[in-house]
Design an enzyme around this catalytic site. Structure first.
Site, short mmCIF file in Angstrom:
data_model
loop_
_atom_site.label_atom_id
_atom_site.label_comp_id
_atom_site.label_asym_id
_atom_site.label_seq_id
_atom_site.Cartn_x
_atom_site.Cartn_y
_atom_site.Cartn_z
N HIS A 1 -2.12 -7.81 6.61
CA HIS A 1 -1.21 -8.77 7.24
C HIS A 1 -0.81 -9.79 6.16
O HIS A 1 -1.25 -10.93 6.18
CB HIS A 1 -1.91 -9.44 8.42
CG HIS A 1 -1.00 -10.14 9.37
ND1 HIS A 1 0.37 -10.23 9.19
CD2 HIS A 1 -1.26 -10.83 10.53
CE1 HIS A 1 0.90 -10.92 10.19
NE2 HIS A 1 -0.07 -11.29 11.02
N GLN B 1 0.64 -13.39 6.93
CA GLN B 1 -0.35 -14.31 7.49
C GLN B 1 -1.16 -14.98 6.39
O GLN B 1 -1.35 -16.20 6.38
CB GLN B 1 -1.29 -13.53 8.43
CG GLN B 1 -2.37 -14.38 9.05
CD GLN B 1 -1.80 -15.36 10.05
OE1 GLN B 1 -1.08 -14.96 10.96
NE2 GLN B 1 -2.09 -16.65 9.89
N ASP C 1 -10.69 -14.19 13.03
CA ASP C 1 -9.61 -13.41 13.65
C ASP C 1 -10.23 -12.76 14.89
O ASP C 1 -11.45 -12.77 15.07
CB ASP C 1 -9.13 -12.36 12.64
CG ASP C 1 -7.95 -11.52 13.13
OD1 ASP C 1 -7.36 -11.85 14.19
OD2 ASP C 1 -7.62 -10.52 12.47
N CYS D 1 -5.89 -17.07 12.65
CA CYS D 1 -4.50 -16.56 12.53
C CYS D 1 -3.79 -16.57 13.88
O CYS D 1 -2.56 -16.53 13.91
CB CYS D 1 -4.50 -15.17 11.92
SG CYS D 1 -5.44 -13.96 12.84
N ARG E 1 6.40 -4.17 11.92
CA ARG E 1 5.02 -4.29 12.41
C ARG E 1 4.65 -2.96 13.05
O ARG E 1 5.29 -2.52 14.00
CB ARG E 1 4.90 -5.43 13.43
CG ARG E 1 3.56 -5.43 14.15
CD ARG E 1 3.30 -6.69 14.94
NE ARG E 1 2.94 -7.80 14.08
CZ ARG E 1 2.28 -8.88 14.48
NH1 ARG E 1 1.91 -9.01 15.74
NH2 ARG E 1 1.99 -9.85 13.63
N ARG F 1 3.89 -20.08 8.97
CA ARG F 1 4.42 -18.71 8.95
C ARG F 1 5.93 -18.76 8.72
O ARG F 1 6.48 -17.97 7.95
CB ARG F 1 4.11 -17.99 10.28
CG ARG F 1 2.63 -17.76 10.57
CD ARG F 1 2.02 -16.76 9.62
NE ARG F 1 2.77 -15.51 9.62
CZ ARG F 1 2.65 -14.54 10.53
NH1 ARG F 1 1.75 -14.65 11.50
NH2 ARG F 1 3.37 -13.42 10.45
N1 CP Z 1 -0.84 -14.24 13.75
C1 CP Z 1 0.12 -13.41 14.19
O1 CP Z 1 0.60 -12.53 13.46
O2 CP Z 1 0.52 -13.62 15.45
P1 CP Z 1 1.46 -12.69 16.35
O3 CP Z 1 0.67 -11.42 16.61
O4 CP Z 1 1.72 -13.48 17.58
O5 CP Z 1 2.70 -12.39 15.58
N1 NVA Z 2 -6.27 -8.48 13.44
C1 NVA Z 2 -5.33 -8.86 14.47
C2 NVA Z 2 -4.33 -9.84 13.95
C3 NVA Z 2 -3.37 -10.36 14.98
C4 NVA Z 2 -2.34 -11.27 14.40
C5 NVA Z 2 -4.63 -7.62 15.01
O1 NVA Z 2 -4.30 -6.72 14.23
O2 NVA Z 2 -4.43 -7.54 16.23
#
Ligand code: CP
Ligand code: NVA
Length: 314
Positions: free
Chosen positions: A128, A131, A233, A273, A101, A301
């Protein structure tokens, strides 16, 4: 070598295979589960916060017989400037796979290229993918095939999650309506990279060979009318904190609430999400009315990522 770097780069056959194998993996949980990661150690390298993604990958890797190793990017030399390609070449000699990530999409791609181990994008600024696979699985569990259905994405249409929705629609042949104010609409460059043909209509409707149509509009009511799924989101994605004030001002009103839900199909699903900011992209009453779906989505997930991991080592 299989990598899940984005929905953009994932062949349709692999996308469908990951989705179609998930119900079996989900049903086998806690019983006679396959252990395709037996004897393996997987690095989980995160430069951004996470609840769902971190926990679901750690649990999923263990349940498939492997050992997860969580590495906060700040705690390893990467955070002090060691190049990605050197980190990748070291880890590639020690661990069997990586879940990353981070901010730049090219960093995950560079890691995959240099490490020579299966690499999974656990969120970048661009996409993502894990997701969206969980979201589609959740929709299909409740409503059958998503092909030909209509998903309305309300809010920041230029964020990673919205981008992954676009690629999924293009590949799986469903319709996507994105309602966002102009600064937060997906870029025409991305849509043309996805093979869009503009119909010339206003608001813009892009058509794709799969039968998918993507509508980009400022009008959230138009996006929601008759939709099968309303999705949102956060307005301020991770890494965009410096723009928070401006985003909250420009995106104000792009909210899923009871009035918007009434415009969708009577059996429309509402998903998020997570994490959710009540009173911003969704109101509390709507969130709680659809919490059953939203937390099924969160649970999925785990199941879909076990399918991704199983696919990655096959
Ligand atoms: N939706 C999602 O990816 O959540 P987190 O940021 O908690 O991993
Ligand atoms: N768009 C959001 C998704 C979080 C899971 C971010 O990148 O923070």
């Amino acid at each position: 070598m299989k990598h899940l770097l984005s929905i953009e780069k994932l062949p349709v056959a692999d996308l469908e295979q990951i989705l179609s194998n998930t119900p079996r993996i989900k049903a086998a949980r806690g019983r006679e589960e396959a252990r395709p990661l037996a004897g393996q150690t997987w690095a989980i390298i995160f430069s951004k916060s996470s609840t769902r993604t971190r926990v679901s990958f750690e649990v999923g890797i263990r349940e498939l017989g492997g050992s997860p190793m969580f590495l906060s990017a700040n705690d390893i030399q990467l955070g002090r400037g060691e190049p990605i390609k050197d980190t990748a070449r070291v880890l590639g000699r020690m661990v069997h796979g990586a879940v990353i990530r981070t901010f730049a999409q090219q960093d995950v791609e560079e890691f995959a290229r240099f490490s020579n181990i299966p690499t999974i994008n656990a969120l970048t600024d661009d996409e993502h993918p894990c997701q969206i696979l969980a979201d589609i699985l959740t929709f299909q569990e409740k409503r059958g095939s998503i092909r030909g259905k209509t998903v309305a994405f309300i809010g920041d249409g230029a964020c990673n999650v919205a981008h992954s929705w676009i690629w999924a629609a293009v590949k799986l042949g469903f319709h996507l309506r994105i309602a966002s104010p102009p600064p937060f609409q997906p870029s025409p460059t991305l849509l043309s990279r996805a093979g869009a043909k503009s119909s010339g209509a206003k608001p813009a409707v892009y058509e794709f060979a799969s039968g998918a149509k993507v509508l980009v509009t400022e009008d959230l009511n138009l996006a929601a009318d008759g939709a099968d799924l309303l999705y949102t989101d956060v307005w301020v994605s991770m890494g965009k904190e410096a723009e928070a004030e401006e985003r909250l001002r420009i995106l104000a009103g792009y909210q899923i609430n009871e009035a918007l839900v009434r415009r969708a199909r009577p059996d429309a699903l509402v998903m998020h999400c997570l994490p959710a900011y009540r009173g911003k992209e969704i109101d509390d009453a709507t969130f709680e009315a659809h919490a059953g779906t939203i937390f099924d989505e969160a649970e999925n997930r785990l199941h879909v990522q076990k399918s991704i991991l199983t696919w990655a080592v096959s």
